[in-house]
Each structure stands twice: as structure tokens, then as C-alpha cells.
Design an enzyme around this catalytic site. Structure first.
Site, PDB file in Angstrom:
ATOM      1  N   TYR A  61      -1.219  -7.460  -9.296  1.00  8.08           N
ATOM      2  CA  TYR A  61      -2.135  -6.663  -8.483  1.00  8.08           C
ATOM      3  C   TYR A  61      -3.465  -6.626  -9.232  1.00  8.08           C
ATOM      4  O   TYR A  61      -3.658  -5.834 -10.142  1.00  8.08           O
ATOM      5  CB  TYR A  61      -1.560  -5.262  -8.262  1.00  8.08           C
ATOM      6  CG  TYR A  61      -2.456  -4.338  -7.469  1.00  8.08           C
ATOM      7  CD1 TYR A  61      -3.189  -4.800  -6.380  1.00  8.08           C
ATOM      8  CD2 TYR A  61      -2.570  -2.991  -7.808  1.00  8.08           C
ATOM      9  CE1 TYR A  61      -4.012  -3.958  -5.657  1.00  8.08           C
ATOM     10  CE2 TYR A  61      -3.375  -2.137  -7.087  1.00  8.08           C
ATOM     11  CZ  TYR A  61      -4.097  -2.624  -6.013  1.00  8.08           C
ATOM     12  OH  TYR A  61      -4.915  -1.778  -5.291  1.00  8.08           O
ATOM     13  N   ASP A  66      -2.018  -9.713  -4.767  1.00  6.84           N
ATOM     14  CA  ASP A  66      -3.307  -9.307  -4.224  1.00  6.84           C
ATOM     15  C   ASP A  66      -4.355  -9.584  -5.298  1.00  6.84           C
ATOM     16  O   ASP A  66      -4.469  -8.841  -6.268  1.00  6.84           O
ATOM     17  CB  ASP A  66      -3.251  -7.815  -3.864  1.00  6.84           C
ATOM     18  CG  ASP A  66      -4.584  -7.277  -3.361  1.00  6.84           C
ATOM     19  OD1 ASP A  66      -5.553  -8.058  -3.271  1.00  6.84           O
ATOM     20  OD2 ASP A  66      -4.651  -6.069  -3.075  1.00  6.84           O
ATOM     21  N   ASP A  99      -2.131  -2.238   5.237  1.00  6.18           N
ATOM     22  CA  ASP A  99      -3.415  -2.859   5.572  1.00  6.18           C
ATOM     23  C   ASP A  99      -3.441  -4.331   5.170  1.00  6.18           C
ATOM     24  O   ASP A  99      -4.353  -5.066   5.552  1.00  6.18           O
ATOM     25  CB  ASP A  99      -4.588  -2.096   4.958  1.00  6.18           C
ATOM     26  CG  ASP A  99      -4.430  -1.812   3.475  1.00  6.18           C
ATOM     27  OD1 ASP A  99      -3.329  -2.024   2.927  1.00  6.18           O
ATOM     28  OD2 ASP A  99      -5.410  -1.354   2.854  1.00  6.18           O
ATOM     29  N   HIS A 100      -2.433  -4.758   4.406  1.00  8.61           N
ATOM     30  CA  HIS A 100      -2.217  -6.172   4.101  1.00  8.61           C
ATOM     31  C   HIS A 100      -1.029  -6.670   4.914  1.00  8.61           C
ATOM     32  O   HIS A 100      -0.190  -5.873   5.376  1.00  8.61           O
ATOM     33  CB  HIS A 100      -1.857  -6.378   2.616  1.00  8.61           C
ATOM     34  CG  HIS A 100      -2.935  -6.008   1.663  1.00  8.61           C
ATOM     35  ND1 HIS A 100      -3.635  -6.939   0.937  1.00  8.61           N
ATOM     36  CD2 HIS A 100      -3.433  -4.793   1.296  1.00  8.61           C
ATOM     37  CE1 HIS A 100      -4.510  -6.324   0.148  1.00  8.61           C
ATOM     38  NE2 HIS A 100      -4.404  -5.023   0.350  1.00  8.61           N
ATOM     39  N   ASN A 148      -7.555  -9.507  -4.759  1.00  3.56           N
ATOM     40  CA  ASN A 148      -8.768  -8.741  -4.463  1.00  3.56           C
ATOM     41  C   ASN A 148     -10.021  -9.604  -4.573  1.00  3.56           C
ATOM     42  O   ASN A 148     -11.076  -9.146  -5.007  1.00  3.56           O
ATOM     43  CB  ASN A 148      -8.878  -7.506  -5.374  1.00  3.56           C
ATOM     44  CG  ASN A 148      -8.354  -6.244  -4.704  1.00  3.56           C
ATOM     45  OD1 ASN A 148      -8.693  -5.946  -3.562  1.00  3.56           O
ATOM     46  ND2 ASN A 148      -7.504  -5.503  -5.411  1.00  3.56           N
ATOM     47  N   ASN A 185       0.832  -1.209   0.000  1.00  5.02           N
ATOM     48  CA  ASN A 185       0.000   0.000   0.000  1.00  5.02           C
ATOM     49  C   ASN A 185       0.868   1.261   0.000  1.00  5.02           C
ATOM     50  O   ASN A 185       0.709   2.139   0.841  1.00  5.02           O
ATOM     51  CB  ASN A 185      -0.953  -0.019   1.204  1.00  5.02           C
ATOM     52  CG  ASN A 185      -2.079   1.004   1.065  1.00  5.02           C
ATOM     53  OD1 ASN A 185      -2.211   1.656   0.030  1.00  5.02           O
ATOM     54  ND2 ASN A 185      -2.877   1.148   2.106  1.00  5.02           N
TER      55      ASN A 185
END
Length: 252
Positions: A107, A147, A243-244, A149, A9
Site C-alpha cells: 500500500y 495500490d 472506492d477501488h 497511488n 478501504n
């Protein structure tokens, strides 16, 4: 060989939070970074030249957005992007060829509120699947980390019922993940830990991380023929700075 993956991030923010020191202490052979939010010319020399690591970046055209990178002690045979302009313009993928496998660091797009970008997201997902299938047909082994998502199943997020209409848990996303795995790819963490609840992302709101109200949306996956080369894996929930949290695999 240990390979790590981490959505930081913002790599410049991560640097201020001790990323370089953490990396030197942890000492993986390779680490894949997502959401760098930077072009190379915006980065410090310290961040570009960390000890024995060689760094490679694929950045978005838009400054402060998306972007992926690889730090590796093992020299890749080749480095490139996906070769699809609409995804490469957003710095979504970096691919490194090694002797025994191809490492794809991605990503995946966020589908956004009310599925605003769901068509773009699924198009990206399908492009990744097509790319992987083509490599496997040629007899290559592929690792896809990053990630995604996507929280695939109820076990992969703390509050599935409340999130059925939210990005990352939309039916189309979960269906794609099922399709991807049914094409002969392995969710490595779930292979080793079929019933373990561990998350890799927490909202910054409402003390979500403190209360472990999280999502598992970061993955290592591989083609089924490569799974016996994976010795171990874990999600390092205790590591902060984003946050990850990071995850890793160990390859025999």
C-alpha cells in the site's frame, strides 16, 4: 493460479458489504488486500478463517489506518515485512515467498495535498525498487501488487490536465514509475492492453464512478523474466464494495 489484489478501504467495512461471500464465489488462489484499517484482534473469526484460506496481516501501529493482508490457499515458505521501520510502522508491505516467485503486496503512501508527504512517498518507492533489484540479482522472480497511488500516464486517468498538481499524478511520482519500469519491470495490465482505458479507483464525490471519471492506480508488476509466466490479467470494474475495484493475474 489466480492472484487478486484489492484496496478494500477498510476490511471490516468490506465484510459488511459481502467480501467473504464474494471471495468464496470468486475463489482465487491468493488475494492481496490493502488498506485493511484494522489490527487482527479487531477482526471477526469469520474474517480471519475463510474456508481454505490462511490469512496473514501486517497492520499499522495507528489503529484504523493503512495495513495490508494476504489470504492464500497455497502455504507460503515465509512471510515477513519490508524490514524498514518507518514503513513497517504504517503497515505498508507484506511479503510472501512461494516456490517460483516472491509476492510483495504494498500500500504505497499517498503524497497528499500539495505534496505534503512526497518525500516519504518517494523514499518508500525507492525502497521497493531497491528490494526488488536485490531479489532479481539473486535470480528470484518478483510480483509487486497493490495500490501504488500513482497514475503513470495520461491514459491512466480520466482528466490528466486538471490533475497535474494533485497527489497521485505529481511529476515526481510519474517520474519514479518511469524509472521503476525502466529498471526491467513490467506493468502487466499495460503489457497485455497497451491502449485500453480502464480505471481501478474513483472518488466518492460527484458521481465519479457512475460517470467513469477514474484513475488506474492499482497494479500488478513483475520482473521482465517472469512476464512469460503471466497468462492473463484484468481490472474488475464491475465489482463494488470499495472506492477501488479488484484486479487479477493468472499465472501459468
Amino acid at each position: 493460479m489466480k492472484i487478486y489484489s484489492w484496496n478494500v478501504n477498510g476490511i471490516r467495512a468490506a465484510e459488511r458489504k459481502g467480501f467473504i461471500e464474494w471471495l468464496q464465489k470468486e475463489n482465487p488462489d491468493i488475494i492481496c488486500i490493502q488498506e485493511t484499517k484494522a489490527q487482527e484482534e479487531q477482526l471477526s473469526d469469520k474474517l480471519l478463517n475463510i474456508g481454505e484460506y490462511k490469512s496473514y496481516f501486517m497492520s499499522a501501529e495507528k489503529k484504523g489506518y493503512s495495513g495490508v493482508a494476504i489470504y492464500t490457499k497455497i502455504k507460503p515458505n515465509n512471510i515477513y515485512n519490508l524490514g524498514i521501520e518507518e514503513f513497517d510502522n504504517e503497515g505498508r508491505v507484506i511479503i510472501a515467498e512461494f516456490n517460483n516467485f516472491i509476492l510483495l503486496n504494498a500500500y504505497f503512501p499517498n503524497s497528499q495535498e500539495k505534496g505534503k508527504r512526497i518525500d516519504y512517498k518517494i523514499a518508500f518507492c525507492d525502497a521497493i525498487l531497491d528490494y526488488a533489484n536485490n531479489l532479481v540479482k539473486k535470480g528470484k522472480n518478483i510480483l509487486i501488487c497493490g495500490d501504488y497511488n500513482i497514475a503513470h500516464k495520461e491514459i491512466d486517468l480520466a482528466r490528466p490536465k486538471q490533475n497535474e498538481e494533485n497527489p497521485g499524478y505529481l511529476p515526481a511520482e510519474r517520474e519514479w514509475m518511469t524509472k521503476y519500469l525502466s529498471n526491467g519491470y513490467i506493468d502487466i495490465f499495460r503489457h497485455f492492453y497497451p491502449n485500453t482505458i480502464k480505471y481501478s479507483w474513483w472518488s466518492y464525490r460527484a458521481r465519479a464512478r457512475e460517470n467513469n471519471v477514474g484513475w488506474r492506480i492499482d497494479y500488478f508488476t513483475c520482473n521482465k523474466d517472469f512476464i512469460n509466466n503471466i497468462k492473463s490479467t484484468d481490472i474488475l470494474t464491475e465489482i463494488e464494495g470499495s472506492d477501488h475495484c479488484p484486479l487479477f493475474i493468472e499465472i501459468i
